[in-house]
Scaffold this motif. Structure first.
Motif, PDB file in Angstrom:
ATOM      1  N   TYR A  40      27.288 -23.017 -12.679  1.00  0.00           N
ATOM      2  CA  TYR A  40      26.248 -22.505 -14.508  1.00  0.00           C
ATOM      3  C   TYR A  40      25.069 -21.628 -14.568  1.00  0.00           C
ATOM      4  N   TYR A  41      25.579 -20.793 -15.174  1.00  0.00           N
ATOM      5  CA  TYR A  41      24.406 -19.919 -15.760  1.00  0.00           C
ATOM      6  C   TYR A  41      23.471 -20.276 -17.623  1.00  0.00           C
ATOM      7  N   PRO A  42      22.602 -19.634 -17.952  1.00  0.00           N
ATOM      8  CA  PRO A  42      22.272 -20.080 -19.169  1.00  0.00           C
ATOM      9  C   PRO A  42      22.544 -18.626 -20.123  1.00  0.00           C
TER      10      PRO A  42
ATOM     11  N   VAL B 131       7.395 -18.293 -37.916  1.00  0.00           N
ATOM     12  CA  VAL B 131       7.103 -18.991 -37.259  1.00  0.00           C
ATOM     13  C   VAL B 131       7.025 -18.791 -35.667  1.00  0.00           C
ATOM     14  N   LYS B 132       5.828 -20.285 -35.199  1.00  0.00           N
ATOM     15  CA  LYS B 132       5.516 -20.344 -33.653  1.00  0.00           C
ATOM     16  C   LYS B 132       6.696 -20.629 -33.275  1.00  0.00           C
ATOM     17  N   ASN B 133       6.516 -20.204 -31.739  1.00  0.00           N
ATOM     18  CA  ASN B 133       7.811 -20.997 -30.711  1.00  0.00           C
ATOM     19  C   ASN B 133       9.459 -20.642 -31.818  1.00  0.00           C
ATOM     20  N   PRO B 134       9.934 -20.075 -31.975  1.00  0.00           N
ATOM     21  CA  PRO B 134      10.803 -20.243 -32.449  1.00  0.00           C
ATOM     22  C   PRO B 134      11.676 -20.411 -32.123  1.00  0.00           C
ATOM     23  N   GLN B 135      12.786 -21.662 -31.768  1.00  0.00           N
ATOM     24  CA  GLN B 135      13.740 -22.400 -30.669  1.00  0.00           C
ATOM     25  C   GLN B 135      15.145 -21.210 -31.395  1.00  0.00           C
ATOM     26  N   PHE B 136      15.277 -21.317 -29.669  1.00  0.00           N
ATOM     27  CA  PHE B 136      16.426 -20.151 -29.279  1.00  0.00           C
ATOM     28  C   PHE B 136      17.636 -21.153 -28.061  1.00  0.00           C
ATOM     29  N   GLU B 137      18.199 -20.820 -29.068  1.00  0.00           N
ATOM     30  CA  GLU B 137      19.273 -22.303 -27.841  1.00  0.00           C
ATOM     31  C   GLU B 137      19.845 -20.875 -27.060  1.00  0.00           C
ATOM     32  N   ILE B 138      20.549 -21.819 -25.968  1.00  0.00           N
ATOM     33  CA  ILE B 138      21.065 -21.333 -24.678  1.00  0.00           C
ATOM     34  C   ILE B 138      22.339 -22.170 -24.391  1.00  0.00           C
ATOM     35  N   ASN B 139      23.620 -21.418 -24.108  1.00  0.00           N
ATOM     36  CA  ASN B 139      24.563 -22.260 -23.212  1.00  0.00           C
ATOM     37  C   ASN B 139      24.023 -22.459 -22.242  1.00  0.00           C
ATOM     38  N   LEU B 140      25.659 -23.025 -21.925  1.00  0.00           N
ATOM     39  CA  LEU B 140      25.196 -23.096 -20.160  1.00  0.00           C
ATOM     40  C   LEU B 140      26.719 -22.253 -20.189  1.00  0.00           C
ATOM     41  N   ARG B 141      27.214 -21.365 -18.929  1.00  0.00           N
ATOM     42  CA  ARG B 141      28.719 -21.179 -18.424  1.00  0.00           C
ATOM     43  C   ARG B 141      29.040 -20.886 -17.443  1.00  0.00           C
ATOM     44  N   ALA B 142      30.172 -21.126 -16.926  1.00  0.00           N
ATOM     45  CA  ALA B 142      30.389 -21.440 -15.782  1.00  0.00           C
ATOM     46  C   ALA B 142      30.492 -19.740 -14.793  1.00  0.00           C
ATOM     47  N   ASN B 143      30.376 -19.600 -13.886  1.00  0.00           N
ATOM     48  CA  ASN B 143      30.857 -18.533 -13.070  1.00  0.00           C
ATOM     49  C   ASN B 143      31.691 -18.683 -12.575  1.00  0.00           C
ATOM     50  N   ASP B 144      33.546 -18.131 -13.164  1.00  0.00           N
ATOM     51  CA  ASP B 144      34.728 -18.033 -12.374  1.00  0.00           C
ATOM     52  C   ASP B 144      35.034 -17.009 -12.098  1.00  0.00           C
TER      53      ASP B 144
ATOM     54  N   THR C 256      16.019 -24.693 -25.995  1.00  0.00           N
ATOM     55  CA  THR C 256      16.996 -25.372 -26.200  1.00  0.00           C
ATOM     56  C   THR C 256      18.395 -25.309 -24.855  1.00  0.00           C
ATOM     57  N   THR C 257      18.868 -26.118 -24.926  1.00  0.00           N
ATOM     58  CA  THR C 257      20.214 -26.063 -24.241  1.00  0.00           C
ATOM     59  C   THR C 257      20.935 -27.001 -25.282  1.00  0.00           C
ATOM     60  N   ASN C 258      22.239 -25.729 -25.358  1.00  0.00           N
ATOM     61  CA  ASN C 258      22.768 -26.277 -26.756  1.00  0.00           C
ATOM     62  C   ASN C 258      24.263 -27.418 -26.430  1.00  0.00           C
ATOM     63  N   GLY C 259      25.241 -26.104 -25.228  1.00  0.00           N
ATOM     64  CA  GLY C 259      26.187 -26.693 -25.072  1.00  0.00           C
ATOM     65  C   GLY C 259      26.413 -25.968 -23.702  1.00  0.00           C
ATOM     66  N   VAL C 260      27.778 -26.399 -23.387  1.00  0.00           N
ATOM     67  CA  VAL C 260      28.153 -25.197 -21.727  1.00  0.00           C
ATOM     68  C   VAL C 260      29.923 -25.194 -22.605  1.00  0.00           C
ATOM     69  N   GLU C 261      29.945 -23.430 -22.389  1.00  0.00           N
ATOM     70  CA  GLU C 261      30.940 -22.267 -22.982  1.00  0.00           C
ATOM     71  C   GLU C 261      31.408 -22.304 -21.494  1.00  0.00           C
ATOM     72  N   GLU C 262      32.616 -23.038 -22.304  1.00  0.00           N
ATOM     73  CA  GLU C 262      34.025 -22.507 -21.621  1.00  0.00           C
ATOM     74  C   GLU C 262      34.989 -21.539 -22.142  1.00  0.00           C
ATOM     75  N   LYS C 263      35.884 -21.047 -21.605  1.00  0.00           N
ATOM     76  CA  LYS C 263      37.088 -19.762 -21.429  1.00  0.00           C
ATOM     77  C   LYS C 263      38.385 -20.724 -21.491  1.00  0.00           C
ATOM     78  N   VAL C 264      38.951 -21.327 -22.849  1.00  0.00           N
ATOM     79  CA  VAL C 264      39.799 -22.339 -22.496  1.00  0.00           C
ATOM     80  C   VAL C 264      41.504 -20.975 -23.040  1.00  0.00           C
ATOM     81  N   ASP C 265      42.867 -21.585 -21.707  1.00  0.00           N
ATOM     82  CA  ASP C 265      43.590 -21.309 -21.543  1.00  0.00           C
ATOM     83  C   ASP C 265      44.883 -21.266 -22.556  1.00  0.00           C
ATOM     84  N   VAL C 266      44.783 -20.643 -24.062  1.00  0.00           N
ATOM     85  CA  VAL C 266      45.877 -20.990 -24.724  1.00  0.00           C
ATOM     86  C   VAL C 266      47.272 -20.834 -25.154  1.00  0.00           C
TER      87      VAL C 266
END
Length: 182
Positions: free
Chosen positions: A26-28, A3-16, A142-152
């Motif tokens: 936020y960092y990829p 595949v030429k130029n395969p899609q590479f997905e990135i999430n953004l994650r906050a530095n906590d 491609t930017t997929n979403g924002v990754e967050e750490k959630v306190d359950v």
């Protein structure tokens, strides 16, 4: 055909980390997908119109894996043209070994070798250049979403007993939620 130029997905994650200069920014982060097994790789290769069947490809790759491990354990770097080189490296115990310890016969490797690592150096020349920056140019980012750490376990006060999960919110939805919260 690959595949030429395969899609590479990135999430953004906050530095906590409050001690970091990048705190709150936020960092990829690469979206880690399913690990492909040897059998999965051979099936994928066969689907690329290989003249060899999956059984032949799997046999060759299985033999190759064993031989690479053997050669690395003997201290031989192994280069696979078009991919890169696997190199064995040694991690020392924290304090190393002193000259006097060597002279007194305390040079048993088991005492001062903490681990043996296998490092990978990607191919870095010509059409086969898959070093970090060049590999980026071969992918469609491609930017997929924002990754967050959630306190359950918000009611838990003991930090060692807190339970967190990872939640990924699609980017558009995350932006909308942030704007509504402000």
């Amino acid at each position: 055909m690959t595949v030429k130029n395969p899609q590479f997905e990135i999430n953004l994650r906050a530095n906590d980390n409050i001690r970091s200069a990048g705190y709150g920014k936020y960092y990829p982060k690469a979206v880690e997908k399913k690990t492909i097994s040897l059998r999965g790789l051979t099936k994928h290769m066969q689907e690329h119109h290989s003249i060899y069947g999956r059984d032949v490809i799997e046999g060759v790759l299985t033999k190759m894996s064993g031989c690479i491990t053997e050669l690395l354990s003997q201290g031989n770097p192994v280069k696979i043209d078009g991919l890169g080189t696997f190199v064995p490296t040694v991690e020392s115990v924290k304090d190393g070994i002193s000259k006097s310890e060597i002279l007194n016969g305390k040079w048993n490797a088991a005492l001062y070798v903490k681990a043996i690592h296998i490092r990978f150096r990607p191919e870095g020349s010509g059409e086969d250049d898959i070093t970090s920056r060049n590999f980026k140019n071969q992918c469609a980012l491609t930017t997929n979403g924002v990754e967050e750490k959630v306190d359950v376990s918000p009611e838990e006060t003991d930090p060692k007993k807190k339970v967190f999960i990872k939640r990924v919110t699609p980017l558009e939805g995350w932006i909308k939620n942030q704007k509504q919260a402000n």
